[in-house]
Design a protein around this motif. Sequence first.
Motif, PDB file in Angstrom:
ATOM      1  N   THR A  71      47.763  49.270  41.818  1.00  0.00           N
ATOM      2  CA  THR A  71      48.466  48.958  40.564  1.00  0.00           C
ATOM      3  C   THR A  71      48.117  47.555  40.078  1.00  0.00           C
ATOM      4  N   THR A  85      46.003  46.572  36.671  1.00  0.00           N
ATOM      5  CA  THR A  85      46.584  45.673  35.679  1.00  0.00           C
ATOM      6  C   THR A  85      45.662  44.494  35.415  1.00  0.00           C
ATOM      7  N   SER A 134      52.161  39.616  41.412  1.00  0.00           N
ATOM      8  CA  SER A 134      51.846  38.721  40.310  1.00  0.00           C
ATOM      9  C   SER A 134      50.346  38.500  40.209  1.00  0.00           C
ATOM     10  N   THR A 162      53.856  37.825  36.206  1.00  0.00           N
ATOM     11  CA  THR A 162      54.179  39.037  36.941  1.00  0.00           C
ATOM     12  C   THR A 162      53.305  40.168  36.387  1.00  0.00           C
ATOM     13  N   LEU A 163      53.263  41.298  37.102  1.00  0.00           N
ATOM     14  CA  LEU A 163      52.447  42.408  36.624  1.00  0.00           C
ATOM     15  C   LEU A 163      52.953  42.915  35.272  1.00  0.00           C
ATOM     16  N   GLU A 164      54.264  42.959  35.107  1.00  0.00           N
ATOM     17  CA  GLU A 164      54.814  43.419  33.835  1.00  0.00           C
ATOM     18  C   GLU A 164      54.459  42.435  32.721  1.00  0.00           C
ATOM     19  N   GLN A 165      54.522  41.148  32.995  1.00  0.00           N
ATOM     20  CA  GLN A 165      54.127  40.157  31.996  1.00  0.00           C
ATOM     21  C   GLN A 165      52.651  40.290  31.646  1.00  0.00           C
ATOM     22  N   ARG A 215      50.880  43.009  31.752  1.00  0.00           N
ATOM     23  CA  ARG A 215      50.708  44.206  30.912  1.00  0.00           C
ATOM     24  C   ARG A 215      51.119  43.922  29.467  1.00  0.00           C
ATOM     25  N   ARG A 216      52.204  43.173  29.280  1.00  0.00           N
ATOM     26  CA  ARG A 216      52.643  42.848  27.921  1.00  0.00           C
ATOM     27  C   ARG A 216      51.640  41.937  27.216  1.00  0.00           C
TER      28      ARG A 216
END
Length: 290
Positions: free
Chosen positions: A107, A111, A134, A210-213, A215-216
């Motif tokens: 993952t 990313t 991260s 972070t991974l979510e950051q 991606r955004r």
Amino acid sequence: MTAKPLTVSEQATAGSAAAARQQLEEALEEAGFLAPIETDGACLRVTMYSSKCRFADSVEDATEWLPQSGIDATAALDEKTFRVVLTFPSAKSVRMFIAALLQPWITARTTSAALADVLSDHGLDCTIDVGTASLSLLVTDDELDAAVLLARLLGAPDIGTDLPRHRPRGIRRLTERVRWLITGVVGSPVSTEIEHGCAHEADRLTIELTLEQARRLTQRLLLAEVADPSARLQRLLGKTVGAGACVTTPGHAPGTDRYTITLDPDQARRLTHRLDPDLDVAPARGLTTH
């Protein structure tokens, strides 16, 4: 015709670890793990060379970690390499191992690759260090020109206009502005670290995401207009038909409205098959298209 039920031995084989070897090989490659696999009857033996394991390089630590992660497997020491060898008796144990250890790395690497691709499309050559939770985005450039370009893509074209970027004070203020800008883009605080350059070293800005950051940030950059679309087209063609596909513009001038794609015969067939999988493609000579 009614299918014949599997016999007991066939059921055991279908559920054996050996039956999941290809799945494990692909997962190890996607996760970036160096771990040779050997088949031992219905079992798989995996020698762990990677330093990214969640257990230390010892049989004791691996033996403790396996049941804690719900994995039915055993650990032993390879007397030749002094590496930990994990033995998986079933396909289920292989899948549990993939989910517990490899999937977080898969993952994270996926990313990271998506962010690296979109940065490359915009002409930003950045380094990304990957962790399971991260990413560290490293921007290296004199007076952080690359960071200014990143800010322009995110909607802040004048972020460094009034700053003396040839001085440490100006670089520090630019770093602070970039941090607040990216925080607003991704919707949560990010951290930054600056290493000032010298006569022989460029300035280095590290942005922790972070991974979510990440991606955004990737999604936001995908919305930005690419100055030279041929770079993105070149990358996508490479993924589709392999290295060697060539995208050029008349006179090699970025920004023109015509592009030339040059493929060898095999690449032409792969691209045609990708566009129309049901089409029977006959051998073709080299293809040049506008």
